[in-house]
Design an enzyme around this catalytic site. Structure first.
Site, PDB file in Angstrom:
ATOM      1  N   LYS A  23       0.837  -1.195   0.000  1.00  0.00           N
ATOM      2  CA  LYS A  23       0.000   0.000   0.000  1.00  0.00           C
ATOM      3  C   LYS A  23       0.877   1.251   0.000  1.00  0.00           C
ATOM      4  CE  LYS A  23      -3.816  -0.541   2.365  1.00  0.00           C
ATOM      5  NZ  LYS A  23      -4.515  -0.817   3.640  1.00  0.00           N
ATOM      6  N   ARG A  93      -3.261   3.056   8.556  1.00  0.00           N
ATOM      7  CA  ARG A  93      -3.592   1.898   7.727  1.00  0.00           C
ATOM      8  C   ARG A  93      -2.418   0.933   7.666  1.00  0.00           C
ATOM      9  NH1 ARG A  93      -4.773   4.500   2.006  1.00  0.00           N
ATOM     10  NH2 ARG A  93      -6.100   2.638   1.792  1.00  0.00           N
ATOM     11  N   GLY A 102      -8.526  -7.373   4.443  1.00  0.00           N
ATOM     12  CA  GLY A 102      -9.350  -7.641   5.605  1.00  0.00           C
ATOM     13  C   GLY A 102      -8.613  -8.230   6.786  1.00  0.00           C
ATOM     14  N   MET A 104      -5.810  -6.974   8.356  1.00  0.00           N
ATOM     15  CA  MET A 104      -5.291  -5.994   9.301  1.00  0.00           C
ATOM     16  C   MET A 104      -6.302  -4.846   9.337  1.00  0.00           C
ATOM     17  SD  MET A 104      -2.372  -7.709   9.466  1.00  0.00           S
ATOM     18  CE  MET A 104      -1.117  -6.699  10.142  1.00  0.00           C
ATOM     19  N   ARG A 337      -3.635  -1.471  -6.351  1.00  0.00           N
ATOM     20  CA  ARG A 337      -2.832  -2.694  -6.290  1.00  0.00           C
ATOM     21  C   ARG A 337      -3.262  -3.602  -7.429  1.00  0.00           C
ATOM     22  NH1 ARG A 337      -5.884  -4.818  -0.948  1.00  0.00           N
ATOM     23  NH2 ARG A 337      -7.826  -5.352  -1.938  1.00  0.00           N
ATOM     24  N   HIS A 456     -16.532  -8.311   1.886  1.00  0.00           N
ATOM     25  CA  HIS A 456     -15.524  -9.211   2.460  1.00  0.00           C
ATOM     26  C   HIS A 456     -15.705 -10.628   1.931  1.00  0.00           C
ATOM     27  CE1 HIS A 456     -13.965 -11.962   5.604  1.00  0.00           C
ATOM     28  NE2 HIS A 456     -12.949 -11.122   5.587  1.00  0.00           N
ATOM     29  N   SER A 765      12.739 -42.001  -6.450  1.00  0.00           N
ATOM     30  CA  SER A 765      11.578 -41.133  -6.396  1.00  0.00           C
ATOM     31  C   SER A 765      11.437 -40.721  -4.945  1.00  0.00           C
ATOM     32  CB  SER A 765      10.332 -41.892  -6.864  1.00  0.00           C
ATOM     33  OG  SER A 765       9.201 -41.077  -6.672  1.00  0.00           O
ATOM     34  N   THR A 768       8.249 -37.838  -0.252  1.00  0.00           N
ATOM     35  CA  THR A 768       8.474 -36.814   0.769  1.00  0.00           C
ATOM     36  C   THR A 768       7.420 -36.811   1.871  1.00  0.00           C
ATOM     37  OG1 THR A 768       7.496 -35.261  -0.778  1.00  0.00           O
ATOM     38  CG2 THR A 768       9.897 -35.271  -0.616  1.00  0.00           C
ATOM     39  N   CYS A 832       7.295 -38.017  -5.600  1.00  0.00           N
ATOM     40  CA  CYS A 832       5.911 -38.478  -5.691  1.00  0.00           C
ATOM     41  C   CYS A 832       5.108 -38.169  -4.425  1.00  0.00           C
ATOM     42  CB  CYS A 832       5.853 -39.955  -6.019  1.00  0.00           C
ATOM     43  SG  CYS A 832       6.602 -40.993  -4.761  1.00  0.00           S
ATOM     44  N   TYR A 852      11.417 -34.889 -12.821  1.00  0.00           N
ATOM     45  CA  TYR A 852       9.967 -34.730 -12.875  1.00  0.00           C
ATOM     46  C   TYR A 852       9.374 -34.588 -11.480  1.00  0.00           C
ATOM     47  CZ  TYR A 852       9.449 -39.622 -11.414  1.00  0.00           C
ATOM     48  OH  TYR A 852       9.491 -40.787 -10.692  1.00  0.00           O
TER      49      TYR A 852
HETATM   50  P1  ADP Z   1      -8.041  -2.317   3.773  1.00  0.00           P
HETATM   51  O1  ADP Z   1      -6.669  -2.782   3.556  1.00  0.00           O
HETATM   52  O2  ADP Z   1      -8.845  -3.163   4.681  1.00  0.00           O
HETATM   53  O3  ADP Z   1      -8.726  -1.966   2.491  1.00  0.00           O
HETATM   54  P2  ADP Z   1      -7.513   0.469   4.060  1.00  0.00           P
HETATM   55  O4  ADP Z   1      -6.382   0.934   4.870  1.00  0.00           O
HETATM   56  O5  ADP Z   1      -7.312   0.444   2.603  1.00  0.00           O
HETATM   57  O6  ADP Z   1      -7.919  -0.970   4.583  1.00  0.00           O
HETATM   58  O7  ADP Z   1      -8.715   1.396   4.441  1.00  0.00           O
HETATM   59  C1  ADP Z   1     -10.028   1.055   4.669  1.00  0.00           C
HETATM   60  C2  ADP Z   1     -10.947   2.077   4.042  1.00  0.00           C
HETATM   61  O8  ADP Z   1     -10.708   3.386   4.538  1.00  0.00           O
HETATM   62  C3  ADP Z   1     -10.795   2.169   2.539  1.00  0.00           C
HETATM   63  O9  ADP Z   1     -12.056   2.283   1.959  1.00  0.00           O
HETATM   64  C4  ADP Z   1      -9.999   3.420   2.338  1.00  0.00           C
HETATM   65  O10 ADP Z   1     -10.243   3.989   1.098  1.00  0.00           O
HETATM   66  C5  ADP Z   1     -10.474   4.312   3.480  1.00  0.00           C
HETATM   67  N1  ADP Z   1      -9.434   5.258   3.861  1.00  0.00           N
HETATM   68  C6  ADP Z   1      -8.211   4.965   4.336  1.00  0.00           C
HETATM   69  N2  ADP Z   1      -7.479   6.077   4.546  1.00  0.00           N
HETATM   70  C7  ADP Z   1      -8.256   7.112   4.197  1.00  0.00           C
HETATM   71  C8  ADP Z   1      -8.068   8.526   4.178  1.00  0.00           C
HETATM   72  N3  ADP Z   1      -6.898   9.094   4.534  1.00  0.00           N
HETATM   73  N4  ADP Z   1      -9.093   9.297   3.757  1.00  0.00           N
HETATM   74  C9  ADP Z   1     -10.263   8.733   3.379  1.00  0.00           C
HETATM   75  N5  ADP Z   1     -10.505   7.415   3.374  1.00  0.00           N
HETATM   76  C10 ADP Z   1      -9.514   6.604   3.776  1.00  0.00           C
HETATM   77 MG    MG Z   2      -7.831  -0.967   1.106  1.00  0.00          MG
HETATM   78 MG    MG Z   3      -9.849  -3.489   6.633  1.00  0.00          MG
END
Ligand code: ADP
Ligand code: MG
Ligand code: MG
Length: 875
Positions: A23, A93, A102, A104, A337, A456, A765, A768, A832, A852
């Site tokens: 990220k 984040r 989802g 973290m 991403r 999710h 062969s 494992t 195998c 193989y």
């Molecule tokens: P995840 O990895 O679970 O998607 P994110 O860190 O991407 O978690 O964030 C969760 C949500 O919060 C996303 O929809 C993201 O766009 C929003 N978000 C994160 N940071 C900001 C920010 N600085 N301003 C507005 N929205 C944010």
């Molecule tokens: Mg995100």
């Molecule tokens: Mg999240």
């Protein structure tokens, strides 16, 4: 030199993924590309690792870096952290190297407190927005940092909506939210014993530490194990200025994929919500608009959005998954991403990108995760049966494939039904959350009432290749009482339903499924892989039917046929038992003679199915007691059938009893005691090959495999038994036939003495599965019970039976390869064990120079692709 633990977005780029996490690196890259990104900074993965190294303490250098970062953001934004009039608000984040959706948690609107919320209100003239943001912050902070269940807060929100007759959150007023804030603060105090922290720096440090901590939570550990992510990677933390999608109707937030993640179609695919923040879209609180609506509502924003997403896709040369927010008609991107996709979409996108000239075949090959191919090989509904079935409900086709099974309403119940009773499970939930991950993994299909294509449930199911129907509002679920209703039907826990993740349809039926085939993009893509790979891919197959399936999936031979599976067949087991109960060699030979023609037929069937492809046949392996009955009732019945007394049968069973059968009288040890067994099998193998050569003209070179050898003389003894009978047969037949006798390397001693064994053995062969259990000294049947504790305590990160332990067991493999070649340079080498179908293990096999890998039929395409990627990765 002092380590730099904090980087502003403007200081990084995409190449710094290991340090900044996915990220953070992409936010930096987008900043560099001049895209509209709210500015911020990234606390590095090294800071996270340092936190764990120090025994969960944040280094002073990290704290200093964060403070500097905040000062820089204050300068950029002209706002002040915690200010009464013009507060700087940020999000915290997580973001590791590999995306872990989802897994973290995120905290938004950080920096709000009782004073700054008033500042925000006054500055924007929008009380509703200010207090909506504050109540969200309190809830997220309590949940993520203090582990206070969200439910406590959500309940209050629901109550308030009922009281006010509000249909959705955004129908509440500023005053309502202000009241909620004070209720939320009370809940916070009640649950944590402390007041909600008012000092922004404290809020920030606590949140960052919570992200570090979450790297080690059980969900993250399970996810990492499932996706081969080592714990040593750590997670980075991003601190970013807030932009607001919840300031009114010219604001919104959304997510989009630059191509369709379910089908791969080259069309933008996205959803957004007006007047909403953060995870509202993903959490499914309201049903979002498709992105096309944005074109109508805010044409200029839409145009900019399309320009940027197109640029992003061209820049990364892959389908992108983006998050965006619109604040008063101003567009911001918050994330990009490479998007997760179904296997079907992955192949289409890979093939399309090559056709569009964006990437080469080799680059395309690296874009598909071999494990994903599994999804395409799994059943679809039988169209004929489906034609007669009537769907009772329709939801969103969130993750393709078909599943039929029994319904469970909680992750625990689903997991238990699968683990304990081996049931086919369908998990039905209102909506899923990260806590449900293990239940989702146990399920063949997932059905949710709420949530869109990016909920999710949808994202995780697509990642796992599990069929999923999401947002199925037609059904009403009662999770507590364990049933759901749809129309006039009631479906209770344990009842059967069927889901079609490709159409979104739900059936109250156990619909038959059929196997798919390789064609279209799949075939094109696999052909590219085959051009590149050098490792051969064989299959483990015990029947002509399995063998034919595997050949359809691209198998180039059989690496393991287990002869004992044939012994369990109804008509044969009696002869097998006679053989075991025989008291003289003569009686034993008589019983074996009954088995001979049946074994010969088995091998003829397999040879015919494989035509001239190589076939490795393993001699009898399991301990003999496995063929005898264990419980009183069957003992009596079988004694009668066999015409022996119950006492005699019991005495035999007693005499075969071993304390540790895994390390007992099995494998080639049986042939040392009863050479006539090996002799019969050798005869059947050779006679079958001669027969097929005569009738079909196939030139077969049987590879006869002696299991469990640990000593050259032991192997030689069994080999001599086989060569004696084989040479005589061949001579008598007057037909020319080559054959090989080799061994499995599955006992550490065999690896240690591989040079001696190779003087006699034409091939190795690597078995494992046994080699792993013998090396670790735990049985694979028992280890499941305690290995979980090893994962939780991070002693082992992976299941060594699923992924080859390259450090330990791998050394034995490597040593055996080297020693084997030292005395027999042209020795044939394969594997195998289960590992033959695991991508990282396939890569290992390639690197140590095996010829193989052999795996179960359904994993053959996985191994083919993994073998091609190996060549490219090791170039
Ligand atoms: P995840 O990895 O679970 O998607 P994110 O860190 O991407 O978690 O964030 C969760 C949500 O919060 C996303 O929809 C993201 O766009 C929003 N978000 C994160 N940071 C900001 C920010 N600085 N301003 C507005 N929205 C944010
Ligand atoms: Mg995100
Ligand atoms: Mg999240």
């Amino acid at each position: 030199m002092v380590t730099k633990f904090v980087y502003m977005f403007s200081e990084g780029d995409a190449s710094m993924r290991n340090l900044l996490g996915g990220k953070g690196a992409n936010l930096a890259e987008m900043t560099k590309l001049g895209m509209p990104i709210p500015q911020g900074f990234t606390v590095t993965t090294e800071a996270c690792n340092d936190y764990y190294d120090k025994g969960r303490v944040v280094d002073d250098g990290v704290i200093k870096g964060i403070e500097d970062g905040i000062e820089k953001l204050e300068a950029i934004s002209n706002k002040k952290f915690g200010d009464k009039n013009n507060p700087l608000l940020v999000s915290v984040r997580s973001g590791s190297r590999a995306s872990m959706p989802g897994m973290m948690d995120t905290v938004l609107n950080l920096g709000l407190n009782d004073a700054s919320v008033e500042g925000l209100k006054n500055k924007t003239g929008n009380m509703k927005f200010a207090y909506d943001s504050y109540r969200r912050f309190i809830q997220m902070f309590a949940d993520v940092v203090k582990e206070v269940n969200k439910e406590f807060f959500e309940e209050e929100l629901v109550k308030m909506k009922e009281l006010k007759g509000a249909a959705s959150d955004m129908d509440l007023t500023g005053e309502d939210f202000k009241k909620l804030v004070s209720t939320f603060k009370k809940i916070y105090k009640e649950k944590t014993g402390a007041d909600f922290p008012q000092e922004p720096k404290e809020q920030l440090m606590e949140s960052i530490t919570a992200v570090f901590r979450s790297w080690d939570n059980p969900r993250a550990i399970v996810y990492r194990r499932m996706h081969d992510i080592p714990s040593s990677w750590g997670t980075a933390v991003n601190v970013q200025m807030m932009v607001f999608g919840n300031m009114g109707d010219t604001c919104g937030t959304g997510v989009a994929f630059t191509r369709n993640p379910a089908t791969g179609e080259n069309l933008i695919f996205g959803e957004y919500l007006i007047n909403a923040q953060g995870e509202d879209v993903v959490a499914g609180v309201r049903t979002p608009n498709p992105i096309a609506v944005l074109e109508r509502d805010m044409p200029e924003v839409y145009k900019e959005f399309m320009d940027i997403t197109t640029n992003l896709e061209n820049h990364y040369q892959d389908m992108q998954d983006v998050e965006f927010t619109i604040e008063n008609k101003k567009l911001y991107f918050l994330q990009t991403r490479n998007g997760k996709r179904t296997a079907q979409a992955a192949l289409k996108i890979a093939v399309d990108l090559v056709a569009e000239g964006m990437v080469t075949e080799e680059e395309a090959i690296m874009k598909v995760d071999p494990k994903q191919l599994d999804q395409l090989l799994h059943p679809m509904f039988d169209v004929k049966v489906l034609d007669n079935a009537t769907p009772v409900a329709k939801g969103l086709p969130a993750s393709p494939g078909a599943a039929a099974g029994q319904v469970y309403f909680t992750a625990e119940a689903a997991k238990e039904a699968k683990d304990k009773r081996d049931e086919r499970v369908i998990l039905v939930r209102q909506e899923t959350s990260p806590e449900d991950i293990e239940g989702m993994a146990a399920a063949r299909g997932i059905l949710t009432v709420r949530g869109g294509m990016t909920s999710h449930a949808a994202v995780v199911a697509r990642g796992m290749g599990t069929c999923c129907v999401a947002g199925c509002g037609d059904i009403v679920v009662n999770e507590k009482e364990k049933y759901f209703t749809v129309g006039s039907y009631t479906v209770k826990e344990g009842d059967f339903i069927s889901l079609d993740g490709t159409t979104g349809k739900v059936y109250i039926d156990d619909i038959k499924t059929v196997s798919p085939e390789i064609s279209g993009d799949f075939a094109t893509f696999m052909a590219w892989s085959d051009k590149i790979r050098t490792l051969k891919v064989r299959t483990n197959a015990d029947t002509p039917k399995d063998a034919i399936k595997a050949v359809e999936f691209g198998a180039e031979g059989i690496g393991l046929t287990r002869t004992e599976h044939m012994f369990f067949n109804d008509t044969r087991i009696t002869s097998v038992r006679k053989m075991i109960l025989a008291e003289t060699e003569e009686a034993r030979r008589a019983a074996l003679n009954e088995l001979l023609p049946m074994q010969r037929e088995d091998f003829i069937g397999i040879y015919e199915a494989m035509e001239e492809k190589p076939v490795t046949i393993r001699l009898l392996d399991p301990p003999l007691h496995e063929f005898l009955p264990q419980d009183e009732k069957s003992i009596v019945k079988i004694a009668k059938e066999m015409n022996v007394t119950v006492e005699k049968l019991k005495a035999k069973i007693e005499s075969l009893h071993e304390f540790n059968p895994m390390m007992g009288h099995r494998g080639c040890r049986l042939a040392i005691t009863f050479p006539e067994i090996a002799e019969m099998q050798g005869r059947a193998i050779i006679e079958a090959a001669l027969e097929v050569k005569k009738t079909k003209g196939f030139n077969i070179i049987p590879e006869i495999m002696v299991p469990l050898a640990g000593e050259a003389r032991e192997f030689k003894y069994v080999k001599d038994v086989i060569t004696n009978v084989a040479d005589t047969l061949i001579k008598e037949s007057g037909i020319e036939l080559d054959y090989m006798v080799g061994t499995m390397i599955e006992i550490p001693r065999a690896a240690l003495l591989a040079d001696e064994i190779a003087k006699e053995a034409a091939f190795f062969s690597f078995g494992t599965n046994d080699l792993t259990q013998m090396t670790f000294g735990f049985s694979r049947d028992d280890a499941g019970g305690f290995l979980d504790d090893y994962y939780t305590k991070q002693i082992y990160e992976f299941d060594p039976f699923a992924k080859l332990d390259q450090e330990g067991v791998g050394q034995l493999v490597k040593m055996a390869v080297e020693k084997g070649k030292s005395t027999r340079p042209n020795i044939k080498l394969g594997i195998c064990g289960e590992h033959g179908g695991d991508p990282s293990s396939v890569d290992f096999c390639y690197r140590v120079g095996l010829h193989y890998v052999s795996c179960s039929p359904f994993r053959v395409p996985i191994a083919r692709l993994a073998a091609a990627q190996s060549v490219l990765m090791n170039k």
